[in-house]
Design an enzyme around this catalytic site. Structure first.
Site, PDB file in Angstrom:
ATOM      1  N   LYS A  71     -14.361  16.345  12.377  1.00 30.52           N
ATOM      2  CA  LYS A  71     -14.936  16.561  13.506  1.00 30.52           C
ATOM      3  C   LYS A  71     -15.150  17.944  13.896  1.00 30.52           C
ATOM      4  O   LYS A  71     -14.609  18.647  15.165  1.00 30.52           O
ATOM      5  CB  LYS A  71     -14.394  15.632  14.614  1.00 30.52           C
ATOM      6  CG  LYS A  71     -14.533  13.780  14.154  1.00 30.52           C
ATOM      7  CD  LYS A  71     -14.363  12.614  15.101  1.00 30.52           C
ATOM      8  CE  LYS A  71     -14.046  11.497  13.940  1.00 30.52           C
ATOM      9  NZ  LYS A  71     -13.641  10.547  14.964  1.00 30.52           N
TER      10      LYS A  71
ATOM     11  N   TRP B  78     -19.856  15.527  11.742  1.00 30.78           N
ATOM     12  CA  TRP B  78     -18.933  15.102  10.573  1.00 30.78           C
ATOM     13  C   TRP B  78     -18.800  15.933   9.848  1.00 30.78           C
ATOM     14  O   TRP B  78     -20.163  15.562   9.086  1.00 30.78           O
ATOM     15  CB  TRP B  78     -18.947  13.476   9.929  1.00 30.78           C
ATOM     16  CG  TRP B  78     -18.037  12.362  11.351  1.00 30.78           C
ATOM     17  CD1 TRP B  78     -18.019  13.087  12.380  1.00 30.78           C
ATOM     18  CD2 TRP B  78     -18.002  11.349  10.880  1.00 30.78           C
ATOM     19  NE1 TRP B  78     -17.704  11.896  13.342  1.00 30.78           N
ATOM     20  CE2 TRP B  78     -18.084  10.585  12.966  1.00 30.78           C
ATOM     21  CE3 TRP B  78     -17.856  10.475   9.782  1.00 30.78           C
ATOM     22  CZ2 TRP B  78     -17.277   9.186  13.050  1.00 30.78           C
ATOM     23  CZ3 TRP B  78     -17.525   9.175   9.768  1.00 30.78           C
ATOM     24  CH2 TRP B  78     -17.724   8.649  11.371  1.00 30.78           C
TER      25      TRP B  78
ATOM     26  N   THR C 214       0.473  -1.201  -0.070  1.00 29.10           N
ATOM     27  CA  THR C 214      -0.492  -0.536   0.119  1.00 29.10           C
ATOM     28  C   THR C 214       0.814   1.355   0.437  1.00 29.10           C
ATOM     29  O   THR C 214       2.167   1.220   0.519  1.00 29.10           O
ATOM     30  CB  THR C 214      -0.977  -0.243   1.173  1.00 29.10           C
ATOM     31  OG1 THR C 214       0.095  -0.081   2.108  1.00 29.10           O
ATOM     32  CG2 THR C 214      -2.163  -1.262   1.646  1.00 29.10           C
TER      33      THR C 214
ATOM     34  N   GLU D  60      -5.968  -3.396  -0.904  1.00 29.43           N
ATOM     35  CA  GLU D  60      -6.649  -4.564  -0.418  1.00 29.43           C
ATOM     36  C   GLU D  60      -7.735  -5.773  -0.937  1.00 29.43           C
ATOM     37  O   GLU D  60      -8.026  -6.435  -1.053  1.00 29.43           O
ATOM     38  CB  GLU D  60      -6.651  -4.307   0.549  1.00 29.43           C
ATOM     39  CG  GLU D  60      -5.969  -3.939   1.466  1.00 29.43           C
ATOM     40  CD  GLU D  60      -5.475  -2.822   2.051  1.00 29.43           C
ATOM     41  OE1 GLU D  60      -5.241  -1.998   0.370  1.00 29.43           O
ATOM     42  OE2 GLU D  60      -4.380  -1.200   2.798  1.00 29.43           O
TER      43      GLU D  60
HETATM   44  P1  ADP Z   1      -3.559   3.795  -0.059  1.00 27.21           P
HETATM   45  O1  ADP Z   1      -5.165   3.012   1.199  1.00 27.21           O
HETATM   46  O2  ADP Z   1      -2.091   3.650   0.204  1.00 27.21           O
HETATM   47  O3  ADP Z   1      -3.409   5.066  -0.346  1.00 27.21           O
HETATM   48  P2  ADP Z   1      -4.716   2.514  -2.457  1.00 27.21           P
HETATM   49  O4  ADP Z   1      -3.581   3.369  -3.739  1.00 27.21           O
HETATM   50  O5  ADP Z   1      -4.969   1.698  -2.422  1.00 27.21           O
HETATM   51  O6  ADP Z   1      -3.361   2.938  -1.390  1.00 27.21           O
HETATM   52  O7  ADP Z   1      -5.955   3.982  -2.594  1.00 27.21           O
HETATM   53  C1  ADP Z   1      -7.441   3.333  -2.157  1.00 27.21           C
HETATM   54  C2  ADP Z   1      -8.061   4.532  -1.488  1.00 27.21           C
HETATM   55  O8  ADP Z   1      -8.331   5.613  -2.578  1.00 27.21           O
HETATM   56  C3  ADP Z   1      -9.285   4.168  -1.002  1.00 27.21           C
HETATM   57  O9  ADP Z   1      -9.071   3.883   0.739  1.00 27.21           O
HETATM   58  C4  ADP Z   1     -10.103   5.802  -1.156  1.00 27.21           C
HETATM   59  O10 ADP Z   1      -9.951   6.279  -0.546  1.00 27.21           O
HETATM   60  C5  ADP Z   1      -9.228   5.869  -2.154  1.00 27.21           C
HETATM   61  N1  ADP Z   1     -10.296   5.286  -3.667  1.00 27.21           N
HETATM   62  C6  ADP Z   1     -10.017   4.225  -4.359  1.00 27.21           C
HETATM   63  N2  ADP Z   1     -10.894   4.977  -4.981  1.00 27.21           N
HETATM   64  C7  ADP Z   1     -12.014   5.130  -5.003  1.00 27.21           C
HETATM   65  C8  ADP Z   1     -12.953   6.267  -6.436  1.00 27.21           C
HETATM   66  N3  ADP Z   1     -13.781   6.346  -6.289  1.00 27.21           N
HETATM   67  N4  ADP Z   1     -13.466   7.843  -4.661  1.00 27.21           N
HETATM   68  C9  ADP Z   1     -13.120   8.301  -4.306  1.00 27.21           C
HETATM   69  N5  ADP Z   1     -11.523   7.396  -3.173  1.00 27.21           N
HETATM   70  C10 ADP Z   1     -10.912   6.999  -3.600  1.00 27.21           C
END
Ligand code: ADP
Length: 550
Positions: free
Chosen positions: A439, A444, A185, A330
Site C-alpha cells: 500500500k 496498491w 491449510t 478451501e
Molecule cells: P495456503 O492458503 O495455506 O497458502 P493453499 O495451498 O490452499 O494454501 O493456497 C491457496 C493460495 O495459493 C491461493 O489463495 C492463491 O493465493 C495461491 N494460488 C493458487 N493458485 C494460484 C495461481 N494459479 N496463481 C497465483 N496464485 C495462486
C-alpha cells in the site's frame, strides 16, 4: 411439488466401484520408495480397498473417526483415499514437509485415531509420537518383509492387515453430506486450519474436474499426478481418474526432472498436473539432455502463478498446451481454469499468452465477485481489483472445530484473501494476496506482478517483493532476487529492466540479492519469513526521507 427422480446419495465409494466395473484393467502405476515400479489396476485396487475397509472396522474405526496418512503418491495412499471415507470415516492427509511441531498440532487438533505412513516417514513420526495424544496405532505402508525396527508402539503392517481380510465389502450408503476427508491449510496465514470435505462436495468437484472446459480428465488419459496427495486431495485427481477410468501414474518421492521424464516416456503420460517449481526441474532436465515429452497433450499448472517464460517454453518448444488453474485447499481445490474460450484460438500468440497468464475463467459451480475494503462489489471490468469472494458446493463454509470463527459473510460468500480483477469475459487475475499487497500512498502495488516481471529477466531465477515501511508513502517495495546460475545481474540493471514494463511509481525502492528464498511446504515463497528477515532493513529512500524531514 418435489421431483420424482432418485435421491441417490453421492458416495466416494461409488467412484472406485465404477472404475472397477467398467475400467478394471486400466492401470495405476507407482514409483515406490526403493525406486522400483509397481503396477496394479482398478479391479485389484477395488478389491484391496474392500480389504482395507474391513481392516479399518476390525481396528474399531467408526463413522466420523479421523484416520491420518503421511505418505507419498502411490497405490496404497490411493487405496486409503477410498477405503477410509468409504466406511464413513475421515481421511486426514498430513503434509510431511511441515515441521514436527506443526504435525503434532494438526494431528492432535484433528484427534487422529490411526496413522498410515510410508517407511520414509518412520523417523519423523518416531520423533513426535510421544506428543501424538490421540493416535492408537501406526500402519506402516509396506509388506511384511519390509517392516523396520521402530520405537513406535502398536505398529501394524499394511499388507498383513489386508491379507487377513475378505475382498468383498458392501460399501454402506449414508448421508452424502457426511465428512469424507480433511486437509489443513499450509499455514502461511496463521495457525493451520482444517478444511473438511464431504462426499457430496467431493463427488460434485470430481464431475467438475472431468469437465471438458476444466481439466477434461477422460478415460483415454494417462495422468501424472505431480501434485502431492497430501495437498488438497491431489487436486481431486484420484477421484476424477476413478470416475472415468483414466490411467494414473504416481511418481512417489522422486520429483527430479530425469525421474519424471522417465515415467512420462515409459507410461505415455497425456496430462500432468503440478506447481511451477516441479515443471522448472523437468524443463531444465529436458533442455540439458535434449529430451522431449511428446505424449503430453496438456498440463495444468497452479498453486502459484505460472511465469510467462515457462508457459511459452512448454507450448513453443515442447508442444504442450498449458492451462493455468487457481484454487485453494478451501476450494477442493478447483476454482478457475484457463482453457481458451470460443473464438480465442484465432487470436495472436501474445494475446493468447496474456489470457493464459490470467488465473483462469469462471467455471460452473464457483460463483465469483470482487469487493473493496468495505465489502462493496467492484465492477468486472478487468481493471478494478479487490478481494475475491467465492461461493459454491465445493467451497468451505467453515473450518474444523470452528477454528478462525465465522468465515462466510452475511450472504454466504467465502473471502479468499486473494486480491484479483475479474474481466467481462469472466477471467480472474490475481494481483496479490490481501496481506502481501503493497500500500503505497493510498494506492496498491501488486507484488505478484513485480515478481513475475522481474523473473522475466534471464539473470533472475526467483524473485519476491515485500512492502517495507516508508515515512512518506506508508509502504514501498523491496525486491529480493535470486540470480540464475552464472548471472551477474545488478540491482540497477534489474530496475532498468522493470522500468520498461511497469509504472514508474511501482519500481522497487531497492533490490537485494539472496542465495535462495524461503518456501512453504507447498512451494510458495514464504513472505512471512522474508518480512522477518528484512524487518530491520531500511530502504534507502526511507533514509533520505527521514534525513529530509528529521
Ligand atoms: P495456503 O492458503 O495455506 O497458502 P493453499 O495451498 O490452499 O494454501 O493456497 C491457496 C493460495 O495459493 C491461493 O489463495 C492463491 O493465493 C495461491 N494460488 C493458487 N493458485 C494460484 C495461481 N494459479 N496463481 C497465483 N496464485 C495462486
Amino acid at each position: 411439488m418435489r421431483g420424482l427422480m432418485m435421491d441417490t446419495q453421492l458416495m466416494i465409494s461409488s467412484l472406485l466401484r465404477y472404475a472397477a466395473d467398467y475400467h478394471g484393467d486400466r492401470e495405476i502405476v507407482s514409483r515406490m520408495i526403493d525406486g522400483s515400479i509397481h503396477r496394479t489396476n482398478y479391479r485389484e485396487t477395488h478389491k484391496r480397498a474392500q480389504r482395507l475397509a474391513h481392516a479399518l472396522e476390525r481396528l474399531g474405526v467408526k463413522s466420523g473417526d479421523r484416520v491420518a496418512t503421511i505418505a507419498w503418491n502411490n497405490h496404497r495412499h490411493f487405496e486409503t483415499y477410498f477405503a477410509v471415507p468409504g466406511i464413513g470415516a475421515v481421511c486426514h492427509t498430513i503434509n510431511p514437509r511441515l515441521f514436527g511441531e506443526q504435525i503434532v498440532y494438526i494431528a492432535n487438533h484433528a484427534e487422529d485415531q490411526f496413522l498410515f505412513l510410508d517407511l520414509t516417514f518412520v523417523p519423523l513420526v518416531e520423533s513426535i509420537a510421544q506428543e501424538l495424544s490421540t493416535v492408537k496405532g501406526y500402519l506402516l505402508m509396506c509388506g511384511a518383509d519390509e517392516m523396520p525396527e521402530t520405537s513406535l508402539e502398536n505398529v501394524m503392517c499394511y499388507e498383513d492387515l489386508l491379507a487377513a481380510e475378505s475382498d468383498h465389502y458392501d460399501w454402506p450408503v449414508f448421508d452424502e453430506n457426511t465428512a469424507s476427508s480433511l486437509c489443513y491449510t499450509s499455514g502461511t496465514t496463521g495457525n493451520p486450519k482444517g478444511v473438511l470435505y464431504s462426499h457430496r462436495s467431493t463427488v460434485l468437484h470430481t464431475l467438475c474436474v472431468m469437465g471438458a472446459d476444466t481439466i477434461a480428465i477422460a478415460n483415454r488419459d494417462t495422468l501424472l499426478a505431480i501434485v502431492p496427495m497430501f495437498h488438497a486431495n491431489c487436486w481431486g485427481t484420484p477421484y476424477a481418474c476413478a470416475a472415468c477410468g483414466a490411467k494414473i501414474v504416481y511418481p512417489g518421492p522422486f520429483m527430479d526432472g530425469d525421474k519424471l521424464h522417465e515415467l512420462i516416456e515409459a507410461e505415455g503420460v497425456t496430462v500432468a498436473l503440478g506447481v511451477p517449481t516441479v515443471w522448472l526441474g523437468l524443463i531444465n532436465y529436458m533442455q540439458a539432455n535434449d529430451k522431449r515429452i511428446d505424449t503430453i497433450e496438456r498440463t495444468v499448472i497452479g498453486g502459484t502463478a505460472i511465469p510467462a517464460s515457462m508457459l511459452r517454453t512448454l507450448e513453443d518448444d515442447y508442444g504442450v498446451q498449458v492451462f493455468h488453474a487457481w484454487g485453494m485447499t478451501e476450494t477442493s481445490p478447483l476454482g478457475t481454469t484457463g482453457r481458451l474460450k470460443a473464438g480465442e484460438d484465432a487470436l495472436d500468440t501474445d494475446t493468447q499468452t496474456a489470457l493464459k497468464l490470467k488465473q483462469g475463467r469462471g467455471i460452473y459451480g464457483v460463483e465469483m465477485k470482487i469487493v473493496d475494503d468495505d465489502g462493496k462489489e467492484l465492477p468486472k471490468d478487468g481493471v478494478a481489483s479487490g478481494e475475491l469472494m467465492i461461493r459454491g458446493p465445493w467451497i468451505a463454509k467453515g473450518y474444523l472445530k470452528e477454528e478462525g470463527g465465522a468465515v462466510l459473510d452475511a450472504d454466504g460468500w467465502f473471502p479468499t484473501g486473494d486480491i484479483s480483477t475479474l474481466d467481462p469475459e469472466g477471467r480472474m487475475q490475481i494481483t496479490d494476496r490481501a496481506k502481501d499487497v503493497i500500500k503505497s500512498g493510498g494506492e496498491w502495488i501488486s507484488s505478484i506482478e513485480l515478481e513475475n516481471t522481474a523473473m522475466g529477466h534471464p539473470g533472475v531465477a526467483e524473485a519476491a517483493v515485500i512492502g517495507l515501511p516508508h515515512p512518506k508513502w506508508d509502504e514501498r517495495p523491496l525486491l529480493i532476487a535470486v540470480r540464475s546460475e552464472g548471472s551477474e545481474v545488478t540491482g540497477e540493471e534489474l530496475t532498468d529492466f522493470l522500468a520498461r514494463k511497469v509504472a514508474k511509481w511501482w519500481l522497487p525502492d531497492d533490490v537485494v540479492f539472496a542465495d535462495e528464498l524461503p518456501h512453504t511446504p507447498t512451494g510458495k515463497v514464504l513472505k512471512t519469513r522474508l518480512r522477518e528477515i528484512y524487518a530491520n532493513y531500511t530502504l534507502p529512500t526511507a533514509r533520505d526521507q527521514s534525513a529530509a524531514t528529521g
